[in-house]
Design a protein around this motif. Structure first.
Motif, PDB file in Angstrom:
ATOM      1  N   LEU A   1       5.586   8.691   1.467  1.00  0.00           N
ATOM      2  CA  LEU A   1       4.836   8.599   2.311  1.00  0.00           C
ATOM      3  C   LEU A   1       6.251   8.705   4.014  1.00  0.00           C
ATOM      4  CD1 LEU A   1       2.817   5.358   2.420  1.00  0.00           C
ATOM      5  CD2 LEU A   1       2.008   7.601   3.271  1.00  0.00           C
TER       6      LEU A   1
ATOM      7  N   TYR B   1      -6.680   0.062  -3.990  1.00  0.00           N
ATOM      8  CA  TYR B   1      -7.204   0.773  -3.219  1.00  0.00           C
ATOM      9  C   TYR B   1      -8.666   1.188  -3.894  1.00  0.00           C
ATOM     10  CZ  TYR B   1      -3.946   3.347  -0.071  1.00  0.00           C
ATOM     11  OH  TYR B   1      -2.930   3.409   0.552  1.00  0.00           O
TER      12      TYR B   1
ATOM     13  N   ALA C   1       0.495  -1.468   0.078  1.00  0.00           N
ATOM     14  CA  ALA C   1       0.385  -0.044  -0.198  1.00  0.00           C
ATOM     15  C   ALA C   1       0.684   1.243   0.484  1.00  0.00           C
ATOM     16  CB  ALA C   1      -0.687   0.248   1.276  1.00  0.00           C
TER      17      ALA C   1
ATOM     18  N   PRO D   1      -6.676   0.022   2.477  1.00  0.00           N
ATOM     19  CA  PRO D   1      -5.268  -0.840   2.683  1.00  0.00           C
ATOM     20  C   PRO D   1      -4.241  -1.210   3.359  1.00  0.00           C
ATOM     21  CG  PRO D   1      -5.270   0.327   0.549  1.00  0.00           C
ATOM     22  CD  PRO D   1      -6.541   0.875   1.584  1.00  0.00           C
ATOM     23  N   LEU D   2      -3.146   0.083   3.658  1.00  0.00           N
ATOM     24  CA  LEU D   2      -2.868  -0.486   4.817  1.00  0.00           C
ATOM     25  C   LEU D   2      -3.058  -0.333   6.156  1.00  0.00           C
ATOM     26  CD1 LEU D   2      -0.057   2.333   4.461  1.00  0.00           C
ATOM     27  CD2 LEU D   2      -0.170   1.590   7.003  1.00  0.00           C
ATOM     28  N   TYR D   3      -3.888   0.156   6.657  1.00  0.00           N
ATOM     29  CA  TYR D   3      -4.738   0.051   8.001  1.00  0.00           C
ATOM     30  C   TYR D   3      -5.491  -1.720   8.114  1.00  0.00           C
ATOM     31  CZ  TYR D   3      -4.388   5.194   8.500  1.00  0.00           C
ATOM     32  OH  TYR D   3      -3.316   5.993   8.455  1.00  0.00           O
TER      33      TYR D   3
ATOM     34  N   GLU E   1      -0.968  13.703  -6.421  1.00  0.00           N
ATOM     35  CA  GLU E   1      -2.478  13.611  -5.884  1.00  0.00           C
ATOM     36  C   GLU E   1      -3.548  12.453  -5.659  1.00  0.00           C
ATOM     37  OE1 GLU E   1      -2.657  13.042 -10.070  1.00  0.00           O
ATOM     38  OE2 GLU E   1      -2.133  14.419 -10.661  1.00  0.00           O
ATOM     39  N   PHE E   2      -4.874  12.683  -5.349  1.00  0.00           N
ATOM     40  CA  PHE E   2      -5.698  11.710  -4.661  1.00  0.00           C
ATOM     41  C   PHE E   2      -5.673  10.521  -6.016  1.00  0.00           C
ATOM     42  CE2 PHE E   2     -10.284   9.820  -5.094  1.00  0.00           C
ATOM     43  CZ  PHE E   2      -9.388   9.228  -4.248  1.00  0.00           C
ATOM     44  N   LYS E   3      -5.952   9.340  -5.316  1.00  0.00           N
ATOM     45  CA  LYS E   3      -5.720   8.485  -6.148  1.00  0.00           C
ATOM     46  C   LYS E   3      -6.159   7.273  -5.860  1.00  0.00           C
ATOM     47  CE  LYS E   3      -1.024   7.555  -5.866  1.00  0.00           C
ATOM     48  NZ  LYS E   3       0.385   7.667  -6.821  1.00  0.00           N
TER      49      LYS E   3
ATOM     50  N   ILE F   1       0.905   4.466  -2.996  1.00  0.00           N
ATOM     51  CA  ILE F   1       0.169   5.699  -3.065  1.00  0.00           C
ATOM     52  C   ILE F   1       1.286   6.546  -3.688  1.00  0.00           C
ATOM     53  CG2 ILE F   1       0.191   7.813  -0.465  1.00  0.00           C
ATOM     54  CD1 ILE F   1      -1.840   6.180  -0.422  1.00  0.00           C
TER      55      ILE F   1
ATOM     56  N   LEU G   1      -9.111  14.321   3.778  1.00  0.00           N
ATOM     57  CA  LEU G   1      -8.602  13.635   2.396  1.00  0.00           C
ATOM     58  C   LEU G   1      -9.670  14.483   1.732  1.00  0.00           C
ATOM     59  CD1 LEU G   1      -8.055  10.308   2.882  1.00  0.00           C
ATOM     60  CD2 LEU G   1      -6.864  12.187   1.032  1.00  0.00           C
TER      61      LEU G   1
ATOM     62  N   ARG H   1     -10.813   1.400   0.641  1.00  0.00           N
ATOM     63  CA  ARG H   1     -10.592   2.525   1.038  1.00  0.00           C
ATOM     64  C   ARG H   1      -9.095   2.754   1.857  1.00  0.00           C
ATOM     65  NH1 ARG H   1     -15.731   4.476   2.386  1.00  0.00           N
ATOM     66  NH2 ARG H   1     -14.807   4.602   4.475  1.00  0.00           N
TER      67      ARG H   1
HETATM   68  C1  LIG Z   1      -0.770   6.118   6.048  1.00  0.00           C
HETATM   69  S1  LIG Z   1      -1.018   6.119   5.143  1.00  0.00           S
HETATM   70  C2  LIG Z   1      -2.431   5.156   5.265  1.00  0.00           C
HETATM   71  C3  LIG Z   1      -3.266   5.408   2.906  1.00  0.00           C
HETATM   72  C4  LIG Z   1      -4.351   4.794   3.868  1.00  0.00           C
HETATM   73  N1  LIG Z   1      -4.917   5.541   4.882  1.00  0.00           N
HETATM   74  C5  LIG Z   1      -4.188   3.375   3.618  1.00  0.00           C
HETATM   75  O1  LIG Z   1      -5.141   2.442   4.976  1.00  0.00           O
HETATM   76  O2  LIG Z   1      -4.097   2.834   3.076  1.00  0.00           O
HETATM   77  C6  LIG Z   1      -1.508   7.957   4.857  1.00  0.00           C
HETATM   78  C7  LIG Z   1      -0.946   9.082   4.370  1.00  0.00           C
HETATM   79  O3  LIG Z   1      -2.046   8.557   3.357  1.00  0.00           O
HETATM   80  C8  LIG Z   1      -2.845   9.520   2.119  1.00  0.00           C
HETATM   81  N2  LIG Z   1      -3.834   8.791   1.282  1.00  0.00           N
HETATM   82  C9  LIG Z   1      -4.557   8.287   1.344  1.00  0.00           C
HETATM   83  N3  LIG Z   1      -5.609   7.604   0.871  1.00  0.00           N
HETATM   84  C10 LIG Z   1      -4.854   8.869   0.078  1.00  0.00           C
HETATM   85  C11 LIG Z   1      -5.590   8.056  -1.760  1.00  0.00           C
HETATM   86  N4  LIG Z   1      -6.476   7.123  -2.247  1.00  0.00           N
HETATM   87  N5  LIG Z   1      -4.711   8.588  -2.528  1.00  0.00           N
HETATM   88  C12 LIG Z   1      -3.844   9.865  -2.526  1.00  0.00           C
HETATM   89  N6  LIG Z   1      -3.101   9.880  -0.867  1.00  0.00           N
HETATM   90  C13 LIG Z   1      -3.659   9.188   0.082  1.00  0.00           C
HETATM   91  C14 LIG Z   1      -3.267  10.588   3.601  1.00  0.00           C
HETATM   92  O4  LIG Z   1      -3.669  11.971   3.500  1.00  0.00           O
HETATM   93  C15 LIG Z   1      -2.039  10.106   4.002  1.00  0.00           C
HETATM   94  O5  LIG Z   1      -1.163  11.553   3.574  1.00  0.00           O
END
Ligand SMILES: C[S@@+](CC[C@H](N)C(=O)[O-])C[C@H]1O[C@@H](n2cnc3c(N)ncnc32)[C@H](O)[C@@H]1O
Length: 257
Positions: free
Chosen positions: A150, A176, A141, A182-184, A169-171, A145, A223, A180
């Motif tokens: 990160l 994903y 994940a 996957p990392l968590y 960018e948001f992607k 991103i 976000l 929403r």
């Molecule tokens: C540690 S990462 C975890 C991302 C996501 N919550 C996950 O569990 O896969 C946290 C960062 O990812 C960014 N982020 C989360 N979803 C995103 C997305 N779909 N596209 C781009 N950045 C994203 C957030 O703004 C934050 O800065």
């Protein structure tokens, strides 16, 4: 000349912060799974009375949670980049997160007690594989991103080149499209998938799960502010559990960025 020296110093700082993070990440696997290479692990013989040990563990997790969520907020970043170079901000966040984890691993107190112990060989294999899959999902994940952004390396690298930083960018690539976060989801698997669940491990899994669920609320609020299209994504893609048989449905027809 001074500018160049400053850029090289910031880049070195970012690189060292990343290496400390990477070593902490690898140590985390040994800590949670009680692997022999880790001198301090989640489980072990209790060294302190139960309530004292419990209080210390809760405090250590709270320190990590406050540090990790507070320093990630846009308002906090705007405030402390008055003193910390914006190029080094993410590396400093990564460094502080690693230090909070090192503190936790150093002073963690086993509580003893067994909640479950699966002796069946296949059951142990499935749980071990799920644990490994969780770590792989976390790492995967970060790649989706942007691993280097990160963990602050992209910021210090662009600064070294004298190129202005551009926000990610948001992607919604790969996983994903299914969930929403996957990392968590990966973290949930790492924390819960164990053939032997001690009271200590259960405490760790419950508190980290509560923290992740709370952190998701804060992250999604940011976000939504930064990317209005996130509202649409949130209404179509589940938070943590993929819909059965529903990749197209879950992705809502979105194209990967
Ligand atoms: C540690 S990462 C975890 C991302 C996501 N919550 C996950 O569990 O896969 C946290 C960062 O990812 C960014 N982020 C989360 N979803 C995103 C997305 N779909 N596209 C781009 N950045 C994203 C957030 O703004 C934050 O800065």
């Amino acid at each position: 000349m001074f500018t160049y020296f400053k850029r090289i110093s910031i880049f070195s700082y970012g690189l060292i912060s990343y290496l400390i993070f990477f070593a902490t990440f690898v140590y985390s696997i040994g800590f949670i799974a009680n692997l022999p290479f880790a001198p301090r692990t989640l489980d072990g013989e209790p060294r302190l009375p139960f309530w004292t040990a419990l209080g210390i563990d809760v405090l250590l997790l709270a320190i990590f949670a406050v540090q990790h969520s507070l320093m990630a907020r846009p308002a906090f970043k705007a405030w402390w980049t008055q003193w910390v170079s914006p190029a080094a901000e993410r590396s400093t966040y990564v460094l502080f997160s690693s230090l909070a984890l090192i503190l936790l691993y150093s002073y963690w107190q086993p509580l003893g007690g067994e909640i479950w112990n699966i002796e069946n060989r296949s059951g142990r294999l499935v749980l071990g594989a799920t644990f490994g899959f969780g770590w792989a999902l976390v790492f995967y994940a970060t790649l989706l991103i942007n691993h280097f952004d990160l963990f602050g390396l992209r910021q210090v690298w662009l600064n070294l080149l004298g190129t202005p930083y551009t926000e990610l960018e948001f992607k919604t690539p790969g996983a994903y499209k299914l969930v929403r976060h996957p990392l968590y989801l990966g973290w949930f698997l790492c924390f819960w998938a164990t053939p032997t669940m001690s009271a200590t491990h259960l405490l760790f899994a419950v508190l980290t799960s509560i923290y992740i669920l709370a952190a998701i609320q804060l992250e999604e609020r940011d976000l939504l502010r930064a990317h209005p299209e996130y509202a649409d994504y949130r209404s179509q893609v589940p938070m943590l559990l993929p819909r059965i048989g529903g990749r197209e449905k879950a992705a809502g027809g979105r194209e990967a960025a």
